[in-house]
Scaffold this motif. Structure first.
Motif, mmCIF file in Angstrom:
data_model
loop_
_atom_site.group_PDB
_atom_site.id
_atom_site.type_symbol
_atom_site.label_atom_id
_atom_site.label_comp_id
_atom_site.label_asym_id
_atom_site.label_seq_id
_atom_site.Cartn_x
_atom_site.Cartn_y
_atom_site.Cartn_z
ATOM 1 N N LEU A 53 18.212 -42.902 -9.888
ATOM 2 C CA LEU A 53 17.957 -41.569 -10.439
ATOM 3 C C LEU A 53 16.580 -41.582 -11.079
ATOM 4 O O LEU A 53 16.280 -42.447 -11.906
ATOM 5 N N CYS A 54 15.729 -40.619 -10.688
ATOM 6 C CA CYS A 54 14.358 -40.555 -11.200
ATOM 7 C C CYS A 54 14.001 -39.131 -11.590
ATOM 8 O O CYS A 54 14.354 -38.177 -10.895
ATOM 9 N N HIS A 55 13.268 -39.001 -12.686
ATOM 10 C CA HIS A 55 12.724 -37.699 -13.075
ATOM 11 C C HIS A 55 11.581 -37.344 -12.123
ATOM 12 O O HIS A 55 10.962 -38.229 -11.515
ATOM 13 N N SER A 56 11.277 -36.068 -12.023
ATOM 14 C CA SER A 56 10.198 -35.604 -11.141
ATOM 15 C C SER A 56 8.872 -36.302 -11.428
ATOM 16 O O SER A 56 8.131 -36.632 -10.502
ATOM 17 N N HIS A 57 8.564 -36.546 -12.711
ATOM 18 C CA HIS A 57 7.279 -37.172 -13.052
ATOM 19 C C HIS A 57 7.237 -38.654 -12.653
ATOM 20 O O HIS A 57 6.174 -39.269 -12.683
ATOM 21 N N GLU A 58 8.369 -39.214 -12.264
ATOM 22 C CA GLU A 58 8.410 -40.614 -11.813
ATOM 23 C C GLU A 58 8.246 -40.728 -10.293
ATOM 24 O O GLU A 58 8.203 -41.832 -9.759
ATOM 25 N N LEU A 59 8.116 -39.583 -9.628
ATOM 26 C CA LEU A 59 8.005 -39.558 -8.170
ATOM 27 C C LEU A 59 6.731 -38.843 -7.740
ATOM 28 O O LEU A 59 6.233 -37.972 -8.436
ATOM 29 N N ARG A 60 6.252 -39.202 -6.559
ATOM 30 C CA ARG A 60 5.151 -38.467 -5.956
ATOM 31 C C ARG A 60 5.280 -38.534 -4.440
ATOM 32 O O ARG A 60 5.915 -39.450 -3.902
ATOM 33 N N ARG A 61 4.656 -37.584 -3.803
ATOM 34 C CA ARG A 61 4.657 -37.596 -2.341
ATOM 35 C C ARG A 61 3.657 -38.663 -1.898
ATOM 36 O O ARG A 61 2.562 -38.744 -2.454
#
Length: 66
Positions: A53-61
């Motif tokens: 489970l990751c918050h949006s700010h922990e992911l990038r395209r």
């Protein structure tokens, strides 16, 4: 905002730090809600790492043609 099946790069992950720097796919068909505390489910990371489970700010395209 991400979509189910979208490839993402994990830049941080409080749920499992081993996932940082790896890519995976968004599992959720709908935006995250209170049940996941606003975090996206990311799977298909590695056979050693369960979905995280990751918050949006922990992911990038991912950049480039991955």
């Amino acid at each position: 905002m991400f979509a189910a099946g979208e490839l993402v790069e994990i830049v941080a992950c409080a749920d499992d730090p081993r996932a940082v720097g790896k890519t995976g796919r968004i599992v959720d068909a709908a935006p995250p809600g209170p049940r996941t505390e606003g975090r996206w489910t990311v799977g298909s990371i590695s056979w050693l790492i369960a979905p995280v489970l990751c918050h949006s700010h922990e992911l990038r395209r991912p950049s480039g043609g991955r």
